[in-house]
Design an enzyme around this catalytic site. Structure first.
Site, PDB file in Angstrom:
ATOM      1  N   LYS A   1     -31.320 -16.341 -12.933  1.00 16.13           N
ATOM      2  CA  LYS A   1     -30.395 -16.965 -13.881  1.00 16.13           C
ATOM      3  C   LYS A   1     -28.983 -16.829 -13.330  1.00 16.13           C
ATOM      4  CE  LYS A   1     -27.710 -16.144 -17.127  1.00 16.13           C
ATOM      5  NZ  LYS A   1     -26.678 -17.169 -16.915  1.00 16.13           N
TER       6      LYS A   1
ATOM      7  N   GLU B   1     -26.042  -3.582 -11.062  1.00 21.12           N
ATOM      8  CA  GLU B   1     -24.882  -3.433 -10.176  1.00 21.12           C
ATOM      9  C   GLU B   1     -23.684  -3.863 -11.005  1.00 21.12           C
ATOM     10  OE1 GLU B   1     -22.038  -3.663  -8.250  1.00 21.12           O
ATOM     11  OE2 GLU B   1     -22.753  -5.368  -7.040  1.00 21.12           O
TER      12      GLU B   1
ATOM     13  N   CYS C   1     -16.557  -6.656  -7.393  1.00 21.10           N
ATOM     14  CA  CYS C   1     -16.915  -5.398  -8.078  1.00 21.10           C
ATOM     15  C   CYS C   1     -16.347  -4.195  -7.341  1.00 21.10           C
ATOM     16  CB  CYS C   1     -18.424  -5.289  -8.230  1.00 21.10           C
ATOM     17  SG  CYS C   1     -19.303  -5.475  -6.685  1.00 21.10           S
TER      18      CYS C   1
ATOM     19  N   GLU D   1     -11.626  -2.013 -15.680  1.00 21.82           N
ATOM     20  CA  GLU D   1     -11.778  -3.035 -14.641  1.00 21.82           C
ATOM     21  C   GLU D   1     -11.066  -4.309 -15.080  1.00 21.82           C
ATOM     22  OE1 GLU D   1     -15.733  -4.815 -13.945  1.00 21.82           O
ATOM     23  OE2 GLU D   1     -15.360  -4.461 -11.826  1.00 21.82           O
TER      24      GLU D   1
HETATM   25  P1  NDP Z   1     -21.107 -10.908 -17.407  1.00 21.42           P
HETATM   26  O1  NDP Z   1     -21.468  -9.588 -16.894  1.00 21.42           O
HETATM   27  O2  NDP Z   1     -21.174 -11.119 -18.872  1.00 21.42           O
HETATM   28  O3  NDP Z   1     -22.022 -12.040 -16.717  1.00 21.42           O
HETATM   29  C1  NDP Z   1     -22.855 -11.837 -15.618  1.00 21.42           C
HETATM   30  C2  NDP Z   1     -24.181 -12.524 -15.859  1.00 21.42           C
HETATM   31  O4  NDP Z   1     -24.820 -11.970 -17.018  1.00 21.42           O
HETATM   32  C3  NDP Z   1     -24.058 -14.013 -16.141  1.00 21.42           C
HETATM   33  O5  NDP Z   1     -25.155 -14.691 -15.578  1.00 21.42           O
HETATM   34  C4  NDP Z   1     -24.129 -14.049 -17.654  1.00 21.42           C
HETATM   35  O6  NDP Z   1     -24.527 -15.286 -18.161  1.00 21.42           O
HETATM   36  C5  NDP Z   1     -25.173 -12.998 -17.926  1.00 21.42           C
HETATM   37  N1  NDP Z   1     -25.166 -12.502 -19.293  1.00 21.42           N
HETATM   38  C6  NDP Z   1     -24.138 -12.468 -20.181  1.00 21.42           C
HETATM   39  N2  NDP Z   1     -24.532 -11.924 -21.344  1.00 21.42           N
HETATM   40  C7  NDP Z   1     -25.840 -11.610 -21.218  1.00 21.42           C
HETATM   41  C8  NDP Z   1     -26.808 -11.026 -22.068  1.00 21.42           C
HETATM   42  N3  NDP Z   1     -26.515 -10.634 -23.306  1.00 21.42           N
HETATM   43  N4  NDP Z   1     -28.062 -10.834 -21.604  1.00 21.42           N
HETATM   44  C9  NDP Z   1     -28.385 -11.202 -20.364  1.00 21.42           C
HETATM   45  N5  NDP Z   1     -27.506 -11.786 -19.496  1.00 21.42           N
HETATM   46  C10 NDP Z   1     -26.252 -11.974 -19.906  1.00 21.42           C
HETATM   47  O7  NDP Z   1     -19.710 -11.271 -16.839  1.00 21.42           O
HETATM   48  P2  NDP Z   1     -18.499 -12.078 -17.476  1.00 21.42           P
HETATM   49  O8  NDP Z   1     -18.402 -13.343 -16.799  1.00 21.42           O
HETATM   50  O9  NDP Z   1     -18.555 -12.148 -18.964  1.00 21.42           O
HETATM   51  O10 NDP Z   1     -17.302 -11.125 -17.052  1.00 21.42           O
HETATM   52  C11 NDP Z   1     -16.959 -10.027 -17.865  1.00 21.42           C
HETATM   53  C12 NDP Z   1     -16.441  -8.896 -17.009  1.00 21.42           C
HETATM   54  O11 NDP Z   1     -17.511  -8.362 -16.245  1.00 21.42           O
HETATM   55  C13 NDP Z   1     -15.405  -9.315 -15.968  1.00 21.42           C
HETATM   56  O12 NDP Z   1     -14.142  -9.392 -16.504  1.00 21.42           O
HETATM   57  C14 NDP Z   1     -15.557  -8.235 -14.953  1.00 21.42           C
HETATM   58  O13 NDP Z   1     -14.823  -7.110 -15.364  1.00 21.42           O
HETATM   59  C15 NDP Z   1     -17.027  -7.903 -15.003  1.00 21.42           C
HETATM   60  N6  NDP Z   1     -17.800  -8.559 -13.922  1.00 21.42           N
HETATM   61  C16 NDP Z   1     -18.245  -7.767 -12.921  1.00 21.42           C
HETATM   62  C17 NDP Z   1     -18.945  -8.333 -11.884  1.00 21.42           C
HETATM   63  C18 NDP Z   1     -19.453  -7.508 -10.766  1.00 21.42           C
HETATM   64  O14 NDP Z   1     -19.727  -8.039  -9.706  1.00 21.42           O
HETATM   65  N7  NDP Z   1     -19.619  -6.211 -10.950  1.00 21.42           N
HETATM   66  C19 NDP Z   1     -19.187  -9.773 -11.806  1.00 21.42           C
HETATM   67  C20 NDP Z   1     -18.715 -10.501 -12.953  1.00 21.42           C
HETATM   68  C21 NDP Z   1     -18.038  -9.898 -13.946  1.00 21.42           C
HETATM   69  P3  NDP Z   1     -23.380 -16.362 -18.565  1.00 21.42           P
HETATM   70  O15 NDP Z   1     -22.845 -16.845 -17.301  1.00 21.42           O
HETATM   71  O16 NDP Z   1     -24.112 -17.379 -19.324  1.00 21.42           O
HETATM   72  O17 NDP Z   1     -22.373 -15.613 -19.401  1.00 21.42           O
END
Ligand code: NDP
Length: 502
Positions: free
Chosen positions: A186, A261, A295, A396
């Site tokens: 996904k 992660e 990250c 973060e």
């Molecule tokens: P998320 O962690 O919410 O999104 C990452 C993935 O998880 C996307 O595919 C998202 O889908 C999916 N997801 C969201 N909610 C759920 C759920 N309840 N159950 C299962 N899967 C889910 O990242 P955001 O884009 O909302 O970013 C939020 C914060 O997370 C950022 O500001 C940053 O701080 C952190 N982040 C960290 C990352 C890393 O590499 N460690 C990468 C991205 C974000 P969908 O796209 O539909 O929301």
């Protein structure tokens, strides 16, 4: 003009289709979602928006492919050949994949090109690893012989973020497939395009139907379904810590295997004896690559107090010269943030930093002129005069915001480095080798660098301590996360036990 999105499989109305059970499919309710270019705000594609019914269909297809299909009984050699063919296909389509990631994520083209090369090499690495020995044999008391073998976990739900759209898909799928698992990927709802093109390349090289499924849809809907479903054996996630926690909770129903992660607030520690210009250069690279949406970004610069003023002067001079712009412009060194909502979140953190009393040295705002009006751009930002309790120090931000802390000796540097809930990465810059090792040994983080920042290798484990995650990706560690361990005990003397008298 080249149509970089030619590789998408589309319905008659132009909607990009998902890949479920070896078929290109619309959403069950014909729903769709618009995908934008963060550099311009322009619409670049419309993709199918998976419903729960689509998610359930993908899970059933994956289950059948694992339980009944040919994949599970395929040899490691056969799987390796497919992965190698796929790596070559990625090379063939490298220009297209890089352009799509730049168009969809906004990162400078040279960063996307780097990701594509890494993606192909990740499949090659795991193709090699698939055929290497993974078992053990024990010399147990006669007449037994004991072996340990590794077997695939089964159906793997893989949820990835938007910051490395292609590479995160590959980090998840390459070890899973090499080990004989089946995948339901996904992608992030905002960056699904390169994963869909990857699925079409996988179909072309001959992965059996159901072995790879790509569901484009919302995290709280189909992502949650993958985490919750009792037909899914493992969930692998990269993203924010809050989402990671909710995925972990959803996964408890069938106690599925989990790897997470998550985020970081990684310290980049610079001692006064470091090579000055090298340390300045890496401090910039640590935070501003991919506009800080990494990250493992070096988002906290820990600088020895005596060096602070001289270092800041040079850092600001160079940070303000970083060319912010559209990733397709060859002069661009830093692209936009992923969405307007994410940019606003980063702006709120900048406002919080000011309100908390940190001193803004540069940036903190959108660029002047057309650039600032159109895409999600922020200028490279640096805060100093911080205290450890500030939110900008602890949380973060995931944007181009560097937070500076000072220390007076090694002990204080270590204490500050460890003083967040995270433990993903850390770096040390010094010319004293023994000091570098002492510090690295004390820092509670899964990925550490000495006199460098960010190099990542397919061979080496990636993941964090503390609330930065669970498990590891890449290397043999990443492969093992996708295996179950089975012991096989063989009786070499086939005769009765003699335990019972009658
Ligand atoms: P998320 O962690 O919410 O999104 C990452 C993935 O998880 C996307 O595919 C998202 O889908 C999916 N997801 C969201 N909610 C759920 C759920 N309840 N159950 C299962 N899967 C889910 O990242 P955001 O884009 O909302 O970013 C939020 C914060 O997370 C950022 O500001 C940053 O701080 C952190 N982040 C960290 C990352 C890393 O590499 N460690 C990468 C991205 C974000 P969908 O796209 O539909 O929301």
């Amino acid at each position: 003009m080249v149509d970089w999105l030619e590789g998408l499989r589309r319905a008659e109305d132009g909607t990009a289709l998902m890949y479920i059970a070896g078929e290109w499919t619309k959403a069950s309710d014909n729903g769709s979602r618009t995908v934008y270019n963060p550099a311009t705000g322009d619409v670049i594609a419309v993709v199918a928006e998976a419903t729960l019914a689509d998610g359930e269909r993908a899970i059933r297809a994956a289950r059948a492919a694992f339980d009944e299909g040919p994949w599970r009984s395929s040899s490691a050699h056969e799987r390796a050949l497919l992965l190698l063919r796929l790596a070559d296909k990625i090379d063939e389509h490298a220009a297209e994949l890089a352009a799509v990631d730049t168009m969809n994520n906004g990162k400078p083209l040279r960063e996307s090109e780097f990701d594509v090369t890494d993606a192909a090499n990740c499949f090659r690495y795991y193709a090699g690893l698939a055929t290497k020995p993974h078992g053990q044999a024990f010399d147990v008391p006669a007449p037994s012989q004991t072996f340990v073998v590794r077997e695939p976990v089964g159906v793997c739900g893989q949820i990835i973020p938007w910051n490395y759209p292609l590479l995160m898909a590959v980090w998840k799928m390459a070890p899973a497939l090499a080990a004989g698992n089946v995948c339901i990927l996904k992608p992030s709802e905002v960056t699904p395009l390169s994963a869909l093109i990857l699925a079409s390349l996988m179909e072309e090289v001959g992965f059996p139907p159901g072995v790879v499924n790509v569901l484009t849809g919302a995290g709280p809907v189909v992502g949650h379904l993958l985490a919750e479903s009792h037909l899914v054996d493992k969930i692998a996630f990269t993203g924010g810590t809050v989402t990671g926690r909710s995925i972990m909770q959803a996964a408890t129903g069938n106690l599925k295997k989990i790897s997470l992660e998550l985020g970081g607030k990684s310290p980049n520690i610079v001692f006064a004896d470091a090579d000055f210009e090298t340390a300045v250069d890496y401090a910039l690279y640590a935070i501003y690559v991919n506009a800080g949406q990494v990250c493992s970004a070096g988002s906290r610069l820990l600088i020895e107090r005596s060096l602070h003023d001289r270092f800041m002067e040079r850092l600001v001079e160079r940070a303000t010269r970083i060319q912010v712009g559209d990733g397709f412009d060859p002069n661009t060194e830093m692209g936009p943030l992923i969405t307007p909502a994410h940019m606003e979140k980063v702006e709120r953190y900048i406002a919080t930093g000011l309100a908390e009393g940190a001193r803004l040295l540069c940036g903190g705002k959108r660029p002047e002129g057309a650039l600032g009006q159109r895409g999600n751009y922020l200028l490279p930002t640096i805060f100093t005069d911080t205290t450890p309790d500030m939110r900008i120090v602890q949380e973060e931000i995931f944007g181009p915001v560097l937070v500076v802390q000072t220390f007076s000796d090694e002990d204080e540097a270590i204490r500050l480095a460890n003083d967040t809930i995270y433990g993903l990465a850390a770096a040390v810059f010094t010319s004293d080798v023994a000091k570098a090792h002492r510090v690295v040994k004390q820092v509670r983080a899964g990925i550490t660098w000495i006199n460098t920042y960010h190099p990542t290798y397919n061979e080496a484990p990636w993941g964090g301590y503390k609330q930065s995650g669970i498990g590891r990706e890449l290397g043999t560690f990443g492969f093992e996360e996708y295996t179950e361990v089975k012991q096989i005990n063989v009786n070499l003397a086939v005769e009765q036990t003699g335990w019972y008298r009658h």
